[in-house]
Design an enzyme around this catalytic site. Structure first.
Site, mmCIF file in Angstrom:
data_model
loop_
_atom_site.group_PDB
_atom_site.id
_atom_site.type_symbol
_atom_site.label_atom_id
_atom_site.label_comp_id
_atom_site.label_asym_id
_atom_site.label_seq_id
_atom_site.Cartn_x
_atom_site.Cartn_y
_atom_site.Cartn_z
ATOM 1 N N ASP A 55 1.041 -1.314 0.084
ATOM 2 C CA ASP A 55 -0.176 -0.100 -0.070
ATOM 3 C C ASP A 55 0.742 1.482 0.095
ATOM 4 O O ASP A 55 1.851 1.224 0.167
ATOM 5 C CB ASP A 55 -0.884 0.401 1.081
ATOM 6 C CG ASP A 55 -2.111 -0.910 0.885
ATOM 7 O OD1 ASP A 55 -2.710 -1.244 0.104
ATOM 8 O OD2 ASP A 55 -2.589 -0.997 2.510
ATOM 9 N N ASP B 222 -7.135 -0.648 -4.752
ATOM 10 C CA ASP B 222 -8.094 -0.582 -4.012
ATOM 11 C C ASP B 222 -8.768 0.253 -4.081
ATOM 12 O O ASP B 222 -10.542 0.192 -3.836
ATOM 13 C CB ASP B 222 -7.775 -0.549 -2.475
ATOM 14 C CG ASP B 222 -6.900 -1.377 -1.666
ATOM 15 O OD1 ASP B 222 -6.937 -2.612 -1.855
ATOM 16 O OD2 ASP B 222 -5.877 -0.915 -0.922
#
Length: 150
Positions: A113, A129
């Site tokens: 991430d 995401d």
């Protein structure tokens, strides 16, 4: 033609996700932050072994079981609803995002991430995401506006 378009969107989404994740790993030290847009957005490299807000942290088995089920259901609905644009768009984005993160989990045991919002407390996230989130919003709109489900 829509099947080909769906495949192209899925492949482009996965490539964008994986290329950017690889760039972040190669250019930002784990835990470090690079400001992109002051007070708005930065890149912070983290290894996420859970989901948003650290839910299911360390539970890789959950994602390794759930993701193929979600993909099978999404592919089935995509096939059934191919002619309905909202379903087509939402499900295509969900499949792309799910595959992007699933590839990380299988290959590395975690998801990379990097996007961190500076103006609000929000989990750090990635391109997959974004694809998943937008896909679910579009799918929700499809369900709400589908005359067959009313």
């Amino acid at each position: 033609m829509k099947k080909l378009l769906s495949l192209v969107i899925i492949v482009v989404g996965i490539i964008a996700d994986q290329v950017f994740k690889n760039w972040v790993v190669a250019n930002i030290q784990l835990g470090d932050t690079k400001k992109i847009w002051p007070d708005v957005l930065s890149l912070t490299y983290i290894k996420n072994d859970g989901a948003a807000w650290s839910s299911f942290s360390g539970q890789q088995w959950f994602f390794l079981v759930l993701t193929p089920i979600v993909l099978i259901v999404a592919l089935w609905f995509l096939w059934k609803k191919m002619g309905q644009n909202w379903y087509f768009a939402g499900l295509t984005l969900i499949i792309a995002g799910a595959l992007g993160n699933f590839m990380d989990r299988v290959r590395q045991g975690f998801v990379v991430d990097m996007f961190q919002t500076e103006f609000m407390n929000f989990p750090i996230f990635n391109i997959a995401d974004i694809l998943l989130s937008v896909g679910f919003v579009v799918l929700f709109i499809a369900i709400l506006t589908d005359k067959e489900t009313k």
